[in-house]
Design a protein around this motif. Sequence first.
Motif, PDB file in Angstrom:
ATOM      1  N   TYR A  27       0.847  -1.187   0.000  1.00 47.86           N
ATOM      2  CA  TYR A  27       0.000   0.000   0.000  1.00 47.86           C
ATOM      3  C   TYR A  27       0.883   1.239   0.000  1.00 47.86           C
ATOM      4  O   TYR A  27       2.018   1.224   0.481  1.00 47.86           O
ATOM      5  CB  TYR A  27      -0.981   0.009   1.175  1.00 47.86           C
ATOM      6  N   LEU A  28       0.382   2.292  -0.616  1.00 45.30           N
ATOM      7  CA  LEU A  28       1.082   3.569  -0.695  1.00 45.30           C
ATOM      8  C   LEU A  28       0.456   4.556   0.280  1.00 45.30           C
ATOM      9  O   LEU A  28      -0.767   4.585   0.455  1.00 45.30           O
ATOM     10  CB  LEU A  28       1.012   4.138  -2.110  1.00 45.30           C
ATOM     11  N   THR A  29       1.276   5.383   0.895  1.00 48.94           N
ATOM     12  CA  THR A  29       0.766   6.468   1.727  1.00 48.94           C
ATOM     13  C   THR A  29       0.699   7.746   0.905  1.00 48.94           C
ATOM     14  O   THR A  29       1.280   7.832  -0.189  1.00 48.94           O
ATOM     15  CB  THR A  29       1.675   6.700   2.949  1.00 48.94           C
ATOM     16  N   VAL A  30       0.038   8.742   1.414  1.00 52.82           N
ATOM     17  CA  VAL A  30      -0.072  10.004   0.684  1.00 52.82           C
ATOM     18  C   VAL A  30       1.296  10.657   0.493  1.00 52.82           C
ATOM     19  O   VAL A  30       1.486  11.456  -0.433  1.00 52.82           O
ATOM     20  CB  VAL A  30      -1.029  10.981   1.403  1.00 52.82           C
ATOM     21  N   ALA A  31       2.257  10.319   1.346  1.00 53.15           N
ATOM     22  CA  ALA A  31       3.604  10.859   1.209  1.00 53.15           C
ATOM     23  C   ALA A  31       4.421  10.107   0.171  1.00 53.15           C
ATOM     24  O   ALA A  31       5.561  10.484  -0.118  1.00 53.15           O
ATOM     25  CB  ALA A  31       4.325  10.807   2.557  1.00 53.15           C
ATOM     26  N   GLY A  32       3.846   9.034  -0.417  1.00 54.11           N
ATOM     27  CA  GLY A  32       4.559   8.259  -1.420  1.00 54.11           C
ATOM     28  C   GLY A  32       5.365   7.115  -0.864  1.00 54.11           C
ATOM     29  O   GLY A  32       6.115   6.461  -1.597  1.00 54.11           O
ATOM     30  N   ASP A  33       5.234   6.823   0.436  1.00 49.79           N
ATOM     31  CA  ASP A  33       5.939   5.685   1.019  1.00 49.79           C
ATOM     32  C   ASP A  33       5.294   4.386   0.552  1.00 49.79           C
ATOM     33  O   ASP A  33       4.060   4.270   0.492  1.00 49.79           O
ATOM     34  CB  ASP A  33       5.891   5.743   2.541  1.00 49.79           C
ATOM     35  N   LEU A  34       6.125   3.387   0.249  1.00 52.16           N
ATOM     36  CA  LEU A  34       5.640   2.054  -0.119  1.00 52.16           C
ATOM     37  C   LEU A  34       5.736   1.165   1.112  1.00 52.16           C
ATOM     38  O   LEU A  34       6.812   1.000   1.693  1.00 52.16           O
ATOM     39  CB  LEU A  34       6.475   1.480  -1.261  1.00 52.16           C
ATOM     40  N   CYS A  35       4.606   0.598   1.495  1.00 61.17           N
ATOM     41  CA  CYS A  35       4.539  -0.239   2.693  1.00 61.17           C
ATOM     42  C   CYS A  35       3.941  -1.593   2.329  1.00 61.17           C
ATOM     43  O   CYS A  35       3.395  -1.777   1.237  1.00 61.17           O
ATOM     44  CB  CYS A  35       3.699   0.431   3.781  1.00 61.17           C
ATOM     45  N   ARG A  36       4.037  -2.545   3.262  1.00 62.67           N
ATOM     46  CA  ARG A  36       3.428  -3.849   3.041  1.00 62.67           C
ATOM     47  C   ARG A  36       2.566  -4.204   4.241  1.00 62.67           C
ATOM     48  O   ARG A  36       2.845  -3.794   5.378  1.00 62.67           O
ATOM     49  CB  ARG A  36       4.462  -4.933   2.780  1.00 62.67           C
ATOM     50  N   ALA A  37       1.528  -4.958   3.975  1.00 64.39           N
ATOM     51  CA  ALA A  37       0.647  -5.480   5.022  1.00 64.39           C
ATOM     52  C   ALA A  37       0.538  -6.983   4.832  1.00 64.39           C
ATOM     53  O   ALA A  37       0.161  -7.446   3.754  1.00 64.39           O
ATOM     54  CB  ALA A  37      -0.723  -4.824   4.940  1.00 64.39           C
ATOM     55  N   ASP A  38       0.911  -7.740   5.870  1.00 66.79           N
ATOM     56  CA  ASP A  38       0.789  -9.189   5.818  1.00 66.79           C
ATOM     57  C   ASP A  38      -0.640  -9.601   6.140  1.00 66.79           C
ATOM     58  O   ASP A  38      -1.449  -8.798   6.639  1.00 66.79           O
ATOM     59  CB  ASP A  38       1.781  -9.827   6.784  1.00 66.79           C
ATOM     60  N   LEU A  39      -0.950 -10.857   5.873  1.00 68.09           N
ATOM     61  CA  LEU A  39      -2.333 -11.322   6.028  1.00 68.09           C
ATOM     62  C   LEU A  39      -2.818 -11.283   7.474  1.00 68.09           C
ATOM     63  O   LEU A  39      -4.023 -11.334   7.719  1.00 68.09           O
ATOM     64  CB  LEU A  39      -2.472 -12.738   5.468  1.00 68.09           C
ATOM     65  N   ASP A  40      -1.888 -11.204   8.442  1.00 73.60           N
ATOM     66  CA  ASP A  40      -2.314 -11.074   9.837  1.00 73.60           C
ATOM     67  C   ASP A  40      -2.519  -9.618  10.244  1.00 73.60           C
ATOM     68  O   ASP A  40      -2.818  -9.338  11.411  1.00 73.60           O
ATOM     69  CB  ASP A  40      -1.312 -11.749  10.761  1.00 73.60           C
ATOM     70  N   GLY A  41      -2.338  -8.698   9.300  1.00 74.46           N
ATOM     71  CA  GLY A  41      -2.539  -7.278   9.586  1.00 74.46           C
ATOM     72  C   GLY A  41      -1.281  -6.534   9.959  1.00 74.46           C
ATOM     73  O   GLY A  41      -1.308  -5.305  10.100  1.00 74.46           O
ATOM     74  N   ALA A  42      -0.159  -7.240  10.126  1.00 75.31           N
ATOM     75  CA  ALA A  42       1.103  -6.578  10.472  1.00 75.31           C
ATOM     76  C   ALA A  42       1.602  -5.730   9.299  1.00 75.31           C
ATOM     77  O   ALA A  42       1.460  -6.128   8.136  1.00 75.31           O
ATOM     78  CB  ALA A  42       2.156  -7.616  10.849  1.00 75.31           C
ATOM     79  N   THR A  43       2.177  -4.590   9.613  1.00 73.68           N
ATOM     80  CA  THR A  43       2.631  -3.676   8.564  1.00 73.68           C
ATOM     81  C   THR A  43       4.103  -3.329   8.733  1.00 73.68           C
ATOM     82  O   THR A  43       4.653  -3.410   9.835  1.00 73.68           O
ATOM     83  CB  THR A  43       1.813  -2.366   8.569  1.00 73.68           C
ATOM     84  N   SER A  44       4.729  -2.939   7.635  1.00 73.99           N
ATOM     85  CA  SER A  44       6.113  -2.473   7.658  1.00 73.99           C
ATOM     86  C   SER A  44       6.343  -1.584   6.449  1.00 73.99           C
ATOM     87  O   SER A  44       5.613  -1.663   5.456  1.00 73.99           O
ATOM     88  CB  SER A  44       7.099  -3.649   7.646  1.00 73.99           C
ATOM     89  N   THR A  45       7.350  -0.727   6.538  1.00 73.66           N
ATOM     90  CA  THR A  45       7.676   0.175   5.434  1.00 73.66           C
ATOM     91  C   THR A  45       8.727  -0.482   4.545  1.00 73.66           C
ATOM     92  O   THR A  45       9.778  -0.906   5.015  1.00 73.66           O
ATOM     93  CB  THR A  45       8.212   1.513   5.959  1.00 73.66           C
ATOM     94  N   VAL A  46       8.436  -0.541   3.248  1.00 69.65           N
ATOM     95  CA  VAL A  46       9.364  -1.110   2.278  1.00 69.65           C
ATOM     96  C   VAL A  46      10.350  -0.058   1.799  1.00 69.65           C
ATOM     97  O   VAL A  46      11.556  -0.298   1.721  1.00 69.65           O
ATOM     98  CB  VAL A  46       8.601  -1.713   1.083  1.00 69.65           C
ATOM     99  N   ALA A  47       9.836   1.121   1.458  1.00 67.82           N
ATOM    100  CA  ALA A  47      10.688   2.209   0.970  1.00 67.82           C
ATOM    101  C   ALA A  47       9.997   3.539   1.215  1.00 67.82           C
ATOM    102  O   ALA A  47       8.809   3.689   0.884  1.00 67.82           O
ATOM    103  CB  ALA A  47      10.985   2.036  -0.519  1.00 67.82           C
ATOM    104  N   THR A  48      10.702   4.482   1.794  1.00 73.53           N
ATOM    105  CA  THR A  48      10.136   5.817   1.980  1.00 73.53           C
ATOM    106  C   THR A  48      10.277   6.610   0.681  1.00 73.53           C
ATOM    107  O   THR A  48      11.229   6.431  -0.076  1.00 73.53           O
ATOM    108  CB  THR A  48      10.853   6.560   3.122  1.00 73.53           C
ATOM    109  N   ARG A  49       9.307   7.458   0.451  1.00 73.61           N
ATOM    110  CA  ARG A  49       9.271   8.309  -0.749  1.00 73.61           C
ATOM    111  C   ARG A  49       9.511   7.490  -2.018  1.00 73.61           C
ATOM    112  O   ARG A  49      10.261   7.876  -2.897  1.00 73.61           O
ATOM    113  CB  ARG A  49      10.293   9.443  -0.646  1.00 73.61           C
TER     114      ARG A  49
END
Length: 772
Positions: free
Chosen positions: A256-278
């Motif tokens: 998923y992308l944030t409005v700031a352009g960060d690329l993040c991931r969400a696992d099937l259990d709902g856990a999230t992490s940032t893949v790449a900022t901007r």
Amino acid sequence: MNTATRILSALLAGAALLSLSACRGGETASGGSSGSTAASAAEAVPQGRWVEQEAAGIPADVSLTGAPAALADGTLVAYGQQGGGSGSADYHTVRLTSADGGATWQCETPAWAADTGVLVTWAVRPDGTAVFTTVDGASWRVDPDGAVTQLDLLEVATNAVMIDQMCFLADGTLAVLPAAGGGNMTEGEGLPGAFFFYDVDAAQVKAWVQTPGGDGAVGWASAGVDEDGSVTYFGANDIPEILPGQDADGTVFAYYLTVAGDLCRADLDGATSTVATRFLENAYVPVTVDAEGAICYLDSTGLYRQVPGGGLTEQVLAGSGMTFSLESWYLGSISCAPDGSYLAVLLNMGEDICKLYRYAFDESLSAPTETLEVWSLNENSTMRAAIQAFAQQHPECAVEYEPVLTGDTGLTAEDALRTLNTELLAGDGPDVLVLDGADAETFAASGLLADLSAVAEGTDLYDFVAAGYTGADGTVPMLPGRFSVPVMCGAAGSLDGVTTLDDVAALVAQRPARPGADDWTALEEDQRYALAFDNVESLVKFALQTSQPALLTDTGLDEAALDDLLAFVQAVGDHYGMGNWPQQMFASGSMGNFGGVDAISWEPGMAEYALAHRAVFGFGAMTSPTWLAANDPEGEAGGQTILQPGLSTGVWTPACLTAVSAASGRQELAFDLVAALLSEGVQGSYQNDGMPVTQAGMAATLERNREEMEGHGYTGGLDEVLAPLTTPVQLDDALFTSLMTHCQAMLQGSETADQAAAGVQQDLALRFAERQ
């Protein structure tokens, strides 16, 4: 809550294969020795280039609501809406399929379409199972055999107003992005999370995804007013895009992308992490994932591909010459086909049409062997349209066009113009110049520009356009591709006899002062002010743009004309109390289909007159003939339009002011690009940056808007507005900046009118001294 859905109709028939200029670099045929023959030299020419193809076989009244998806067998499928719009009895869902990579399509109305309602958002699994939402908020599952099951996606997303996006992951899990909203929503009434994973087979939620707040931005998609007058917001949370993802070991997740352009991931259990900022500079561009897991995105400059965490971004396809590079087209959505081609849904908001384009690399075509370089300070949509038309005629020639002030370059306009002048004097530099924002007169007298008279002779330019740029010796150093006209509007007869700045000042003095704060609440007739000058800048611009020829002489500023202009600014500014106005925090205005089908922009000068009903008169740069169908106080035809009064008469404003370098080694190709700029196809197209400079282009524009204009009561009047035009005027930046500074000081009381006049004279003294 009463809502309305506006669906764009589609015009998707007729494949037109266009050989365009973007090419894949580094591919050459195997060759012989350095002393090769002519044949082997030909073989060394790089082969292959990208082509743009409009999809064929899709009925003209079909509008796609998402980019096509691929099934397991390689077939492409898409869903859309067909019929006369949401109020039409024949409005229904259609299913489209393609077996040739998206070049041609077959369209059918599914048997279940009558039972489910009209589809809006959809997603398809590789096995053909489709999930979609309908205009009434319901959600459905359709199996490959046509069996239909109703789902509960909106009910699960408590407090959501609609489902914004959906995508299937590789294991069949559905990721669902709802949109929250509602005028009465308060703290604690939001969604359970940003988005959720859904088991389509079990019809239940797997997990909600709670995303970090980030910068706390919430982007509302739109707002509307209910019948009771309350404002309801239809919004999206802080997730512009969700995409399927998969690790090398087969683990599935959602990007998923944030409005700031960060690329993040969400696992099937709902856990999230940032893949790449901007990861993206603009998170609101169409994005997709290709078969190799790379993220691809589209903007007006090109189509790009980047492997998350895997190095630099690759430009797959340059935007120059492509439909998606045009400002008049909104980039809807994209997808990757199994054969490596790309499919893009584009929407023309001015003409209210939707099209599907396919972009494929054709190895049988020769790569471009020539390159034209086009220069401009800022983005120019009409030049983009000209480049597209030129590319269709000259597939052998690539066009490089990147405005020099685009992005965070740190360059100023002065820096860019100084560099350009140095290059041209050295016999280098770009082939084609767009001189908006430059000192056109200095360039015209420099001898650095080629003569365009032969190009002009082959067109039906308006007489005032041709005369405005033809020198005494018959040469034409530059030509505009668009123009606008500074005008004033009012009720029929209300502007009779208004011809001077003194007349305008008298109108202002007869009415109440405009409040300094921005407000769009309608005023009673006796409370309305004359003109919506919302800051000192708009007041100075009003006075200068139709007075500049009277101020500027060969040797300096005309003192009497300068005194007259300052007297006007002081009279209006003091009446409005501008010296005490707070600093304006944002610009206001409106864009819409005022009087026609072409969308036009209205700054406060027109918006506070014909939309907000606060000003008695309107003013602005007339960029479309449709203004004449919206020139009365109610935004309809029947009002009065006059050329804006000033110290000069017959003033019009050129745009896309185009020239060819005299040092260009590709002048014939450069001339052909200027000819494409003046062609009926480009001149008659909608670009929202001015009116056509050719009579054929204006006729095409009127014809496109005629039915809507006549519906507003338009019966004519364009010729009467254009007839007095004689003098092209580009605002002189140095003079405008100086006037702004000293008029602000004058209205705040720190300078007298005489001191302001002396200050302006002093600011420009060096420039005139250098001319002596």
